[in-house]
Scaffold this active site. Structure first.
Site, PDB file in Angstrom:
ATOM      1  N   THR A 115      32.226  79.892  71.959  1.00 22.24           N
ATOM      2  CA  THR A 115      32.787  79.517  73.252  1.00 22.24           C
ATOM      3  C   THR A 115      34.219  79.035  73.074  1.00 22.24           C
ATOM      4  O   THR A 115      34.665  78.720  71.978  1.00 22.24           O
ATOM      5  CB  THR A 115      31.972  78.402  73.917  1.00 22.24           C
ATOM      6  OG1 THR A 115      32.187  77.187  73.198  1.00 22.24           O
ATOM      7  CG2 THR A 115      30.488  78.736  73.942  1.00 22.24           C
ATOM      8  N   SER A 117      35.251  76.249  74.049  1.00 20.62           N
ATOM      9  CA  SER A 117      35.255  74.802  73.840  1.00 20.62           C
ATOM     10  C   SER A 117      34.765  74.414  72.458  1.00 20.62           C
ATOM     11  O   SER A 117      35.030  73.324  71.987  1.00 20.62           O
ATOM     12  CB  SER A 117      34.368  74.117  74.891  1.00 20.62           C
ATOM     13  OG  SER A 117      33.028  74.571  74.778  1.00 20.62           O
ATOM     14  N   CYS A 118      34.025  75.301  71.791  1.00 20.91           N
ATOM     15  CA  CYS A 118      33.445  74.959  70.498  1.00 20.91           C
ATOM     16  C   CYS A 118      33.566  76.126  69.549  1.00 20.91           C
ATOM     17  O   CYS A 118      33.002  77.183  69.798  1.00 20.91           O
ATOM     18  CB  CYS A 118      31.982  74.560  70.646  1.00 20.91           C
ATOM     19  SG  CYS A 118      31.165  74.233  69.076  1.00 20.91           S
ATOM     20  N   GLY A 119      34.312  75.956  68.488  1.00 17.52           N
ATOM     21  CA  GLY A 119      34.525  77.038  67.548  1.00 17.52           C
ATOM     22  C   GLY A 119      33.452  77.177  66.509  1.00 17.52           C
ATOM     23  O   GLY A 119      33.489  78.105  65.712  1.00 17.52           O
ATOM     24  N   CYS A 121      29.954  76.609  67.380  1.00 11.71           N
ATOM     25  CA  CYS A 121      28.655  76.741  68.005  1.00 11.71           C
ATOM     26  C   CYS A 121      27.968  78.012  67.512  1.00 11.71           C
ATOM     27  O   CYS A 121      28.587  79.063  67.404  1.00 11.71           O
ATOM     28  CB  CYS A 121      28.792  76.807  69.522  1.00 11.71           C
ATOM     29  SG  CYS A 121      29.521  75.332  70.252  1.00 11.71           S
TER      30      CYS A 121
END
Length: 292
Positions: A115, A117-119, A121
């Site tokens: 995502t 927002s999160c590299g 995940c």
């Protein structure tokens, strides 16, 4: 290259009771599938632009490559029904590595989805995230004047052209400490993507390892940003907001300097504070927890 911004009609509400409709610019977020030698490696949600840098920086962060001569070329590709007359949506990028360079191990697969927002995940395990860098940032003898470090956030902000239009993008910049030069600024909806674009720029310009540089980011410092800095050989990571506990732990192990809350003429130094040169008139650094 795809659009960086899109126009959307919004309703503007103010507390004085006046409501207006007007067009507003918003940052574009689209998927990018990264392939290596035709095999899918990852899908990341990003702001289109500098896609080759993004993909190249991603490979550096994952420990697949660490020199410019290990990267051969990149081709935007598509397929029937994927959009456009030639089937090219510019949302699929196939990378070719230099002859003799090992292809990515299946162990680094991120379930092909990341995502904005999160590299990290979807990573199989937290142990798989902590890579072994080809560069030792602990040995970098860089010294940064605190007054210069304090100025970097404003200099980064001046380079955020798409943010000026949308207010919705993260940014990362790279500064050469010896010359004071701002080397590159990149923006993206994902803070990890912005850093990958900076690292990819360095790889494609044969500048790795990035000794003697400071990476300035517009938000907080997460574990993944520390990892990316270490993998690129960057000795100092500066942010306008806070680092996470895991980010500080990794930085301490790697010998990376982390500066947080760099704004308004002050900063917190979390690791390797010996690299930051403070004016002689500045009082001794407080050891009180939570001081900002």
């Amino acid at each position: 290259m795809g659009r960086l911004t899109a126009s959307r009609r919004v309703t503007r509400i103010t507390l004085d009771g006046v409501n207006r409709q007007r067009p507003d610019a918003i940052a574009v977020e689209e998927p990018l599938e990264i392939r290596v030698a035709g095999s899918p490696l990852s899908v990341t949600m990003r702001t289109p632009g500098h896609d080759v840098e993004l993909a190249a920086g991603f490979l550096v962060s994952e420990g697949v490559i660490h020199r410019g001569d290990q990267f051969s070329r990149a081709i935007h590709c598509g397929g029937p029904g994927t959009g456009g007359e030639d089937g090219n949506t510019y949302n699929v990028l196939d990378l070719t590595l230099a002859p003799g360079v090992a292809l990515p191990s299946p162990d680094i697969a991120r379930n092909f989805y990341t995502t904005s927002s999160c590299g990290v995940c979807g990573t199989a395990s937290i142990e798989a995230v902590e890579k072994v860098s080809s560069y030792d940032v602990a040995e970098d003898g860089i010294r940064v004047e605190a007054v210069d470090l304090a100025a970097y956030p404003d200099r980064l902000r001046e380079g955020q052209k798409v943010f000026d239009k949308t207010g919705g993008l993260h940014a990362a910049a790279l500064f050469d400490v010896a010359s004071g030069e701002l080397l590159v600024v990149r923006e993206d909806v994902g803070r990890h993507n912005a850093v990958d674009k900076v690292v990819g720029w360095a790889l494609l310009n044969d500048r790795l390892p990035l000794r003697g540089t400071v990476l300035q980011v517009s938000g907080r410092v997460s574990f993944e940003l520390v990892q990316k800095a270490v993998m690129a050989g960057i000795p100092v990571l500066s942010a306008v907001s806070a680092p996470s506990s895991l980010a500080v732990e990794l930085a301490e192990r790697a010998g990376l300097t982390v500066a947080g809350f760099v704004r308004g003429g002050s900063m917190n130094l979390y690791t390797r504070s010996d690299r930051i040169v403070v004016p002689s008139t500045t009082p001794a650094l407080s050891e009180t927890p939570g001081v900002r």
